[in-house]
Design a protein around this motif. Structure first.
Motif, PDB file in Angstrom:
ATOM      1  N   GLY A   1       0.796  -1.179  -0.059  1.00 15.32           N
ATOM      2  CA  GLY A   1      -0.064  -0.018   0.098  1.00 15.32           C
ATOM      3  C   GLY A   1       0.682   1.294   0.031  1.00 15.32           C
ATOM      4  N   ALA A   2       2.279   1.027   0.181  1.00 12.88           N
ATOM      5  CA  ALA A   2       2.975   2.436   0.322  1.00 12.88           C
ATOM      6  C   ALA A   2       3.326   2.959  -0.955  1.00 12.88           C
ATOM      7  CB  ALA A   2       4.411   1.864   1.131  1.00 12.88           C
ATOM      8  N   HIS A   3       3.494   4.070  -1.220  1.00 17.02           N
ATOM      9  CA  HIS A   3       3.558   4.664  -2.442  1.00 17.02           C
ATOM     10  C   HIS A   3       5.273   4.248  -2.894  1.00 17.02           C
ATOM     11  CE1 HIS A   3       0.236   7.080  -2.466  1.00 17.02           C
ATOM     12  NE2 HIS A   3       0.448   7.722  -1.399  1.00 17.02           N
ATOM     13  N   TRP A   4       5.499   4.263  -4.235  1.00 16.37           N
ATOM     14  CA  TRP A   4       6.907   4.222  -4.846  1.00 16.37           C
ATOM     15  C   TRP A   4       7.756   5.371  -4.684  1.00 16.37           C
ATOM     16  CZ3 TRP A   4       9.343   0.151  -5.817  1.00 16.37           C
ATOM     17  CH2 TRP A   4       8.733  -1.086  -6.044  1.00 16.37           C
ATOM     18  N   PHE A   5       7.187   6.664  -4.655  1.00 15.74           N
ATOM     19  CA  PHE A   5       7.860   7.835  -4.362  1.00 15.74           C
ATOM     20  C   PHE A   5       7.155   9.012  -3.614  1.00 15.74           C
ATOM     21  CE2 PHE A   5       8.785  12.213  -5.948  1.00 15.74           C
ATOM     22  CZ  PHE A   5      10.415  12.271  -5.729  1.00 15.74           C
ATOM     23  N   ASP A   6       7.677   9.730  -2.772  1.00 16.53           N
ATOM     24  CA  ASP A   6       7.114  10.775  -1.864  1.00 16.53           C
ATOM     25  C   ASP A   6       8.258  11.564  -1.546  1.00 16.53           C
ATOM     26  OD1 ASP A   6       5.077  12.092  -1.029  1.00 16.53           O
ATOM     27  OD2 ASP A   6       4.538  10.600   0.590  1.00 16.53           O
ATOM     28  N   VAL A   7       7.682  12.738  -1.465  1.00 15.70           N
ATOM     29  CA  VAL A   7       8.760  13.755  -1.012  1.00 15.70           C
ATOM     30  C   VAL A   7       8.737  13.917   0.682  1.00 15.70           C
ATOM     31  CG1 VAL A   7       9.216  16.223  -1.024  1.00 15.70           C
ATOM     32  CG2 VAL A   7       8.413  15.234  -3.028  1.00 15.70           C
ATOM     33  N   VAL A   8      10.150  13.925   1.271  1.00 19.13           N
ATOM     34  CA  VAL A   8      10.054  14.219   2.609  1.00 19.13           C
ATOM     35  C   VAL A   8       9.875  15.555   3.004  1.00 19.13           C
ATOM     36  CG1 VAL A   8      11.512  13.901   4.727  1.00 19.13           C
ATOM     37  CG2 VAL A   8      11.729  12.235   2.820  1.00 19.13           C
ATOM     38  N   LEU A   9       8.689  16.088   3.848  1.00 23.30           N
ATOM     39  CA  LEU A   9       8.477  17.348   4.091  1.00 23.30           C
ATOM     40  C   LEU A   9       8.997  17.678   5.532  1.00 23.30           C
ATOM     41  CD1 LEU A   9       4.946  17.382   2.526  1.00 23.30           C
ATOM     42  CD2 LEU A   9       7.007  18.282   1.618  1.00 23.30           C
ATOM     43  N   PRO A  10       9.238  19.008   5.639  1.00 18.34           N
ATOM     44  CA  PRO A  10       9.793  19.451   7.102  1.00 18.34           C
ATOM     45  C   PRO A  10       8.386  19.455   7.999  1.00 18.34           C
ATOM     46  CG  PRO A  10       9.617  21.223   5.643  1.00 18.34           C
ATOM     47  CD  PRO A  10       9.562  20.049   4.903  1.00 18.34           C
ATOM     48  N   PHE A  11       8.719  19.134   9.399  1.00 19.42           N
ATOM     49  CA  PHE A  11       7.698  19.436  10.593  1.00 19.42           C
ATOM     50  C   PHE A  11       6.242  18.606  10.047  1.00 19.42           C
ATOM     51  CE2 PHE A  11       9.783  23.667  10.094  1.00 19.42           C
ATOM     52  CZ  PHE A  11      10.767  23.308  11.136  1.00 19.42           C
ATOM     53  N   SER A  12       6.595  17.352   9.753  1.00 26.23           N
ATOM     54  CA  SER A  12       5.322  16.404   9.421  1.00 26.23           C
ATOM     55  C   SER A  12       4.626  16.150  10.614  1.00 26.23           C
ATOM     56  CB  SER A  12       5.746  15.176   8.629  1.00 26.23           C
ATOM     57  OG  SER A  12       6.520  15.520   7.420  1.00 26.23           O
ATOM     58  N   PHE A  13       5.123  16.435  11.715  1.00 25.12           N
ATOM     59  CA  PHE A  13       4.466  16.352  13.194  1.00 25.12           C
ATOM     60  C   PHE A  13       4.134  17.595  13.580  1.00 25.12           C
ATOM     61  CE2 PHE A  13       6.847  12.434  12.249  1.00 25.12           C
ATOM     62  CZ  PHE A  13       6.267  11.333  12.891  1.00 25.12           C
ATOM     63  N   GLY A  14       3.917  18.618  12.984  1.00 21.11           N
ATOM     64  CA  GLY A  14       3.815  19.862  13.418  1.00 21.11           C
ATOM     65  C   GLY A  14       4.845  20.510  14.108  1.00 21.11           C
ATOM     66  N   MET A  15       4.712  21.828  14.122  1.00 19.98           N
ATOM     67  CA  MET A  15       5.994  22.851  14.771  1.00 19.98           C
ATOM     68  C   MET A  15       6.402  22.111  16.052  1.00 19.98           C
ATOM     69  SD  MET A  15       6.233  25.034  12.430  1.00 19.98           S
ATOM     70  CE  MET A  15       7.386  25.777  13.258  1.00 19.98           C
ATOM     71  N   PRO A  16       7.669  22.216  16.278  1.00 15.94           N
ATOM     72  CA  PRO A  16       8.343  21.656  17.258  1.00 15.94           C
ATOM     73  C   PRO A  16       8.189  22.661  18.587  1.00 15.94           C
ATOM     74  CG  PRO A  16      10.198  22.785  15.855  1.00 15.94           C
ATOM     75  CD  PRO A  16       8.732  22.622  14.949  1.00 15.94           C
ATOM     76  N   THR A  17       8.295  21.927  19.610  1.00 23.50           N
ATOM     77  CA  THR A  17       8.257  22.589  20.964  1.00 23.50           C
ATOM     78  C   THR A  17       9.645  22.643  21.654  1.00 23.50           C
ATOM     79  OG1 THR A  17       7.609  20.667  22.324  1.00 23.50           O
ATOM     80  CG2 THR A  17       5.905  22.230  21.107  1.00 23.50           C
ATOM     81  N   PHE A  18       9.819  23.648  22.309  1.00 19.53           N
ATOM     82  CA  PHE A  18      11.130  23.855  22.845  1.00 19.53           C
ATOM     83  C   PHE A  18      11.234  23.916  24.604  1.00 19.53           C
ATOM     84  CE2 PHE A  18      11.114  25.826  18.825  1.00 19.53           C
ATOM     85  CZ  PHE A  18      12.018  25.005  18.119  1.00 19.53           C
ATOM     86  N   ASP A  19      11.747  22.836  25.150  1.00 22.96           N
ATOM     87  CA  ASP A  19      11.807  22.630  26.435  1.00 22.96           C
ATOM     88  C   ASP A  19      13.295  22.879  27.045  1.00 22.96           C
ATOM     89  OD1 ASP A  19      12.459  21.058  28.960  1.00 22.96           O
ATOM     90  OD2 ASP A  19      10.180  21.180  29.116  1.00 22.96           O
ATOM     91  N   PRO A  20      13.457  23.754  27.943  1.00 19.61           N
ATOM     92  CA  PRO A  20      14.983  24.326  28.248  1.00 19.61           C
ATOM     93  C   PRO A  20      15.610  22.889  28.699  1.00 19.61           C
ATOM     94  CG  PRO A  20      13.634  25.859  29.074  1.00 19.61           C
ATOM     95  CD  PRO A  20      12.351  24.861  28.554  1.00 19.61           C
ATOM     96  N   VAL A  21      15.003  21.950  29.554  1.00 20.16           N
ATOM     97  CA  VAL A  21      15.677  20.813  30.034  1.00 20.16           C
ATOM     98  C   VAL A  21      15.927  19.851  29.050  1.00 20.16           C
ATOM     99  CG1 VAL A  21      15.368  18.821  31.546  1.00 20.16           C
ATOM    100  CG2 VAL A  21      14.498  21.193  32.298  1.00 20.16           C
ATOM    101  N   LEU A  22      14.988  19.920  28.154  1.00 20.04           N
ATOM    102  CA  LEU A  22      15.485  18.895  27.002  1.00 20.04           C
ATOM    103  C   LEU A  22      16.553  19.253  26.074  1.00 20.04           C
ATOM    104  CD1 LEU A  22      11.704  17.526  25.648  1.00 20.04           C
ATOM    105  CD2 LEU A  22      13.199  16.785  27.806  1.00 20.04           C
TER     106      LEU A  22
END
Length: 478
Positions: free
Chosen positions: A249-270
């Motif tokens: 079921g997977a495609h033969w070709f697809d483009v890798v896009l930035p931020f596919s999981f949404g905008m990143p979050t920034f935690d100082p400890v991490l």
């Protein structure tokens, strides 16, 4: 009379067919290690199979980009211009798994990617200071850290060999709820955990890897882990335990896009946690670059070393943007340069292009994601055990006779590194924001080893020669 310009072996350009074949060699040598990290972190985050496949595609694609920048060079600021293959560093796995277990799902992924991006930017700026930081990371420190990384990852390999977790987390027992039970519901035991047929396949994969390692040489020996996984996949398919519905079921070709999981979050400890990982990565890369300079006959200057380390930071930024992880040079590919004697950096440029192409083929990622965990288990025992063995090899060269204090550094740091493994709930009474830091045995061992080394030995300079020798020892002395 015209003068003939001699081209350094590092800058030679083999003919295209040979270039492609040699580049594919490098890809095959690193492939098993490259796909391991997205599988570990993706499953720790409890992402869907499609999302894990996306992590694999993004990882291969970014491996290719980072390799191109490192080997080809991007202005004078980025790229050491040696035959270097870039892949996800195992040093980041422990902290990322701790983050994933603390905050699973897409939210956890966004927090991890945010920490990676921020650490990458910091890494780019502190790269010129790396040679000064070497004094805090002599072989007794780096060997301890790498040994703890390997020991920590063994938990993952053993879990894979068992076929998954012992309990199906987050799934309460229906009978408990129906009976009016109160308090935390018990978890349902995984009926397939440690199934004998599954473990038999893991043992088969392990046996194939060991037989190839013993009875072959050169390139085939270098891809023994990959061949073992392939053999295990064939056996699992024959036994009806591996299915290809998602691959179809997977495609033969697809483009890798930035931020596919949404905008990143920034935690100082991490972010602070990932910066520590970046520093460890710099030390590891410094040793690999110096070892590669010896193998290729090209002197690694402070300027070229800084340009190479900047790519670790830049590659990490790119990884975070494209939904993947921190990058470093892969030691097994440094070993391949020694085995084959091919010193051209354009071979790794070709390898980088191949990796980018593989990252654009979702069917490849779906195939990897379809591999049962017990198939990967046999290979994981070797891969992660080799990381621990690398640390032991480095520690074997440390002076314990005239400086017995080094024994205390190793003993205490390894012990602290084991705390999260044997007592995973030890942080339950501590502030939640510190959990990702304290639940990583690798970071506890790193902090302990650095501080104890300062206490016992002071900030002695770890020379570039010592760092190079440690890298050569870690790579089997090639």
């Amino acid at each position: 009379m015209s003068q003939t310009t001699t081209v350094h072996p590092v800058d030679e350009k083999p003919r295209l067919p040979r270039l492609a074949a040699l580049g594919l060699q490098h890809v095959l040598v690193m492939y098993a290690g490259a796909i391991a990290v997205p599988l570990i972190v993706g499953r720790a985050l409890k992402l869907s199979p499609d999302q894990v496949a996306l992590l694999i595609s993004a990882d291969l694609f970014c491996c290719g980009i980072a390799t191109l920048i490192q080997s080809w060079g991007l202005t004078q600021w980025f790229g050491i211009r040696l035959p270097v293959m870039m892949g996800v560093t195992f040093a980041a796995v422990g902290p990322m798994v701790a983050m994933a277990e603390s905050t699973p799902g897409v939210e956890g992924a966004r927090a991890i990617f945010g920490a990676i991006i921020a650490a990458g930017f910091i890494g780019v700026f502190i790269a010129p200071l790396a040679s000064r930081m070497l004094r805090f990371f002599p072989p007794v420190v780096t060997g301890t850290i790498i040994a703890v990384i390997g020991i920590s990852l063994m938990r993952v390999g053993i879990g894979w060999a068992m076929g998954g977790p012992a309990f199906l987390a987050k799934i309460p027992d229906p009978a408990f709820a129906a009976g009016g039970g109160t308090g935390p519901a018990p978890m349902i035991a995984n009926p397939n955990y440690a199934a004998l047929d599954n473990m038999a396949i893991a043992v088969f994969v392990l046996a194939v890897i060991l037989l190839i390692a013993k009875y072959t040489r050169g390139f085939v020996q270098n891809i023994s882990v990959l061949l073992g996984i392939v053999a295990g996949g064939i056996v699992a398919t024959a036994m009806g335990k591996m299915h290809f519905d998602k691959v179809a079921g997977a495609h033969w070709f697809d483009v890798v896009l930035p931020f596919s999981f949404g905008m990143p979050t920034f935690d100082p400890v991490l972010i602070a946690t990932m910066v520590l990982v970046m520093i460890v990565t710099f030390i590891e890369s410094t040793g690999m670059f110096l070892a590669l300079g010896d193998l290729t006959g090209r002197c690694v200057t402070p300027q070229s070393l800084t340009a190479g380390l900047r790519v670790d930071g830049l590659g990490t930024i790119i990884g975070g943007v494209f939904n993947t992880f921190p990058y470093t040079s892969f030691s097994q590919n440094v070993g391949l340069v020694g085995v084959t004697g091919v010193r051209s950096r354009y071979v790794c440029v070709a390898g980088g292009i191949i990796l980018m192409v593989l990252g654009l083929i979702p069917k490849m990622a779906a195939l990897v994601e379809s591999l049962p965990q017990f198939v990967l288990g046999g290979a994981g025992l070797v891969m992660f055990g080799m990381v621990a063995a690398t640390g032991v090899r480095i520690l074997a060269a440390v002076d314990y006779k005239t400086n017995r204090n080094n024994l205390y550094i190793v003993a205490v740091s390894v012990s602290l590194g084991m705390v999260p493994l044997v007592a995973p709930a030890w942080t339950q009474h501590m502030p939640h924001g510190l959990h990702p830091l304290l639940e990583s045995g690798i970071l506890l061992a790193t902090i302990s080893a650095v501080l104890l080394n300062l206490f016992f030995n002071g900030a002695q300079r770890a020379s570039l020669e010592e760092t190079r020798d440690a890298a050569l020892a870690a790579d089997g002395g090639h």
